[in-house]
Design a protein around this motif. Structure first.
Motif, PDB file in Angstrom:
ATOM      1  N   ALA A  46      16.270  64.088  29.393  1.00 21.99           N
ATOM      2  CA  ALA A  46      15.329  63.118  29.534  1.00 21.99           C
ATOM      3  C   ALA A  46      14.468  62.336  28.571  1.00 21.99           C
ATOM      4  N   HIS A  47      14.903  62.733  27.350  1.00 22.38           N
ATOM      5  CA  HIS A  47      13.877  62.628  26.067  1.00 22.38           C
ATOM      6  C   HIS A  47      14.620  62.893  25.006  1.00 22.38           C
ATOM      7  N   VAL A  74      13.605  64.063  22.048  1.00 22.37           N
ATOM      8  CA  VAL A  74      12.857  65.200  21.442  1.00 22.37           C
ATOM      9  C   VAL A  74      12.877  66.239  22.330  1.00 22.37           C
ATOM     10  N   ILE A  76      11.172  68.752  22.856  1.00 19.52           N
ATOM     11  CA  ILE A  76       9.648  69.390  23.075  1.00 19.52           C
ATOM     12  C   ILE A  76       9.081  69.161  24.470  1.00 19.52           C
ATOM     13  N   THR A  77       8.514  70.001  25.001  1.00 17.87           N
ATOM     14  CA  THR A  77       7.792  69.849  26.611  1.00 17.87           C
ATOM     15  C   THR A  77       6.363  70.124  26.518  1.00 17.87           C
ATOM     16  N   ASN A  78       5.722  69.693  27.327  1.00 17.91           N
ATOM     17  CA  ASN A  78       4.448  70.063  27.580  1.00 17.91           C
ATOM     18  C   ASN A  78       3.365  69.820  26.457  1.00 17.91           C
ATOM     19  N   VAL A  79       3.470  68.549  25.927  1.00 17.41           N
ATOM     20  CA  VAL A  79       2.360  68.249  25.141  1.00 17.41           C
ATOM     21  C   VAL A  79       1.268  67.735  25.857  1.00 17.41           C
ATOM     22  N   ILE A  80       0.269  68.378  26.300  1.00 15.80           N
ATOM     23  CA  ILE A  80      -0.691  67.892  27.086  1.00 15.80           C
ATOM     24  C   ILE A  80      -2.002  68.537  26.468  1.00 15.80           C
ATOM     25  N   TYR A 102      10.749  70.011  36.136  1.00 15.69           N
ATOM     26  CA  TYR A 102      11.035  69.283  34.965  1.00 15.69           C
ATOM     27  C   TYR A 102      10.663  67.904  35.393  1.00 15.69           C
ATOM     28  N   LYS A 136       9.199  63.709  33.794  1.00 13.30           N
ATOM     29  CA  LYS A 136       8.808  62.990  32.947  1.00 13.30           C
ATOM     30  C   LYS A 136       7.919  61.510  33.047  1.00 13.30           C
ATOM     31  N   LEU A 161       5.611  60.148  25.143  1.00 13.96           N
ATOM     32  CA  LEU A 161       5.214  61.362  26.172  1.00 13.96           C
ATOM     33  C   LEU A 161       6.523  62.205  26.211  1.00 13.96           C
ATOM     34  N   MET A 162       6.165  63.821  25.888  1.00 14.15           N
ATOM     35  CA  MET A 162       7.268  64.505  26.115  1.00 14.15           C
ATOM     36  C   MET A 162       7.297  65.047  27.488  1.00 14.15           C
ATOM     37  N   PRO A 163       8.600  65.208  27.913  1.00 12.61           N
ATOM     38  CA  PRO A 163       8.564  65.704  29.407  1.00 12.61           C
ATOM     39  C   PRO A 163       7.672  67.016  29.830  1.00 12.61           C
ATOM     40  N   VAL A 164       7.307  66.967  30.991  1.00 12.63           N
ATOM     41  CA  VAL A 164       6.701  68.325  31.565  1.00 12.63           C
ATOM     42  C   VAL A 164       7.498  69.196  32.133  1.00 12.63           C
ATOM     43  N   GLU A 165       7.353  70.491  31.745  1.00 17.59           N
ATOM     44  CA  GLU A 165       7.908  71.592  32.455  1.00 17.59           C
ATOM     45  C   GLU A 165       6.940  72.344  33.185  1.00 17.59           C
TER      46      GLU A 165
END
Lengths: 105, 479
Positions: A55-56, A58, A60-64, B73, B75, B281-285
């Motif tokens: 889906a991206h 990069v 990396i996930t969960n930059v929150i 998962y 986004k 924005l990076m995807p959310v897991e």
């Protein structure tokens, strides 16, 4: 490169981007955009049956961030950047729609 | 000809957080225009949004309460459009991988028209998270934009087209509102725009398998407007079809003053949003551990609480549904019961006296001047016959306005019920002597005459006599 891969409606695309193009620009972008599409089309020939979708770009996930309240800009700074101002508090824009509807999306 | 009505709702709910969705500006209603903004929510070039963890948590919680599948998962995507309420020229939203999908909300109860709707599940297609846009105010010559609302976390809850009547839509929205309030996800104050609704409505003739073209009515900001606009649209579309006209797919607005919808745009110039993944924005897991933890945080839903009230307190279904329709009302009631007042009496007193005083004073349960302990005490004083029901109403009114306890008021005003038979007998004798005609009628078996004589006793005792005792003693006196 000159090969026309798809029929691209440049006028429609320009309209979506709010661009006003003249005839020579239209024909130039027709060539350019078709070239981009032809290039992208090559990618569809790659065998991806073993690759899971992403889906991206990069991985990396969960930059929150935590829900912490910070400091906003001063209103005068905000309004300084606006083309026009109403009552020293609202940003003034041309009439968008004549009805009493409030939002767009 | 009678048509089947097919309705689907898109409901926007602002998520209650301290800060906005992608920046740390305060998420607050009612501040001076353009004071809660920063380069991120103003969409200046080169800024980097970062999602708010709490907004995501509350969205997942909403999904769990609506029995959705939670995406492990997901986004964010850009939805492109041009409008001054969004200077980036795109709104950050979710397209193909929303946080929550495939849930349901079970509805039942009375609609706005007071018709009873049988229990029915309304499917939830998806719940996704996005950013709210700025508020525009339209003037004759120009429009004014306030960006305080831009970037406030906003959930979009999309229902399946399972709704068949305006009443069902009304009950569904009420149920959604209760769920959000129960879980502290949102106050859903529609006057503040915390909950807004778009409706999709189309008609189908019962013999035909195909739907007629649908209409979307946008920006309805009260439950009543939803109900009225659906009635109006159903009527309008029926008339077109009955006159052998052709419906075209269109988006309409709602004029609440004249109670009519009006055309905004047709399918030909429908928006082309060109969604694509938000590169900033990076995807959310979501880990299964986190999801398990979250499932434990899911509060009792209004429907579950209603069922528990019926089971635990043995009160009628109607009472339970009224009491649980508002979380703070249900909390108040339960607190009273914990102080030992009778459940059915407490329920009656809450639904009638308390709700009336609160609405007259324009106060919420949290602002109620009578706390649950004192309210429970008042009901216990009726139960143990210290005061009768009629006096209790006056005492309660007094408690509400003065903040005093029931016992204080009863002592001050000498309102204690008279249960001393000698004292009541005096009043009974007086009533019998001064009303020969009703006495005669009662002797002839006319029972309404008894009520009159009891009333006389109550009058002589200034309302303090125990009416049951008075009634018994009148009968005895005349036998």
């Amino acid at each position: 490169m000159d090969e026309k891969s798809q029929d691209v409606d440049i006028k429609h695309i320009a309209g979506l981007a709010r661009l006003n193009l003249n005839d020579s620009e239209i024909s130039r972008y027709e060539t350019d955009i078709n070239a981009v599409l032809t290039h992208a089309e090559q990618l569809s020939k790659v065998d991806l049956s073993d690759v899971s979708p992403t889906a991206h770009a990069v991985s990396i996930t969960n930059v929150i961030r935590n829900d912490d309240e910070g400091v906003s800009m001063s209103r005068s700074n905000v309004l300084d950047n606006a083309p026009d101002v109403l009552d020293d508090e609202l940003i003034k824009v041309p009439v968008v729609i004549s009805s009493n509807s409030e939002d767009s999306a | 000809m009678k048509f089947d009505v097919i309705i689907g709702l898109e409901v926007h709910v602002q998520v209650m957080t301290k800060s906005k969705m992608f920046c740390s500006c305060p998420n607050r209603y009612g501040s001076d225009p353009n004071t809660l903004v920063c380069p991120i929510c103003m969409g200046y070039p080169g800024v980097l949004p970062v999602p708010n963890n709490e907004a995501i948590r509350k969205t997942l919680l909403a999904g769990l309460m609506c029995e959705c599948n939670i995406a492990l998962y997901s986004k964010f995507d850009r939805k492109s459009y041009f409008y001054p309420d969004m200077p980036k020229n795109y709104q950050i939203s979710q397209y193909d991988l929303p946080f929550c999908e495939d849930g349901k909300v079970v509805i039942s109860g009375k609609g706005l028209s007071k018709e009873f709707v049988e229990t029915k599940p309304i499917g939830i297609t998806r719940i996704h998270l996005e950013e709210d846009v700025a508020k525009s105010t339209h003037f004759r010559q120009c429009s004014g934009i306030d960006f305080n609302r831009a970037g406030v976390p906003l959930m979009e809850i999309v229902s399946e087209p399972d709704i068949s009547t305006p009443d069902e839509a009304y009950i569904y929205l009420t149920a959604l509102k209760q769920i959000m309030q129960y879980a502290d996800i949102s106050d859903c104050d529609m006057e503040k725009g915390q909950m807004r609704c778009d409706v999709n409505v189309s008609l189908k003739s019962p013999e035909s398998p195909t739907l007629n073209a649908k209409t979307e009515v946008k920006n309805l900001n009260s439950l009543k407007a939803v109900h009225r606009s659906l009635l109006y649209e159903t009527e309008r579309q029926s008339e077109v079809l009955e006159g052998n006209g052709q419906l075209i797919q269109q988006t309409r607005g709602w004029n609440d003053d004249i109670g009519e919808t009006y055309i905004l745009r047709t399918k030909e110039d429908a928006a082309d949003y060109r969604y694509f993944p938000e590169p900033d924005l990076m995807p959310v897991e979501i880990s299964s551990d986190y999801l398990e933890k979250l499932k434990k945080e899911v509060p009792e839903t209004p429907a579950q609480r209603c069922a528990r009230f019926i089971r635990e307190f043995a009160i009628p279904e109607y009472d339970a549904s009224v009491l649980t329709s508002n979380k703070s009302c249900a909390d108040y009631f339960e607190k009273c019961i914990s102080f030992g007042s009778d459940a059915k009496k407490t329920s009656n007193w809450t639904m009638v006296e308390l709700l009336r005083e609160l609405s007259q004073a324009n106060k919420t349960f949290d602002q109620c001047p009578v706390n649950p302990e004192n309210f429970a005490e008042l009901i216990k004083l009726i139960d143990n016959k210290t005061i009768n029901g009629k006096i209790a109403k006056a005492v309660f009114s007094d408690m509400f306005s003065s903040g005093k306890t029931a016992l204080e008021i009863i002592d001050e005003k000498g309102l204690k019920q008279v249960t001393d038979t000698d004292e009541i007998l005096q009043f009974v004798k007086k009533a019998v002597e001064s009303n020969p005609t009703p006495v005669q009628q009662l002797k002839e078996g006319k029972s309404t005459a008894l009520n009159f004589l009891v009333g006389q006793v109550m009058k002589f005792s200034k309302g303090k006599a125990n009416p049951q005792l008075a009634s018994d003693m009148i009968k005895k006196e005349l036998s």
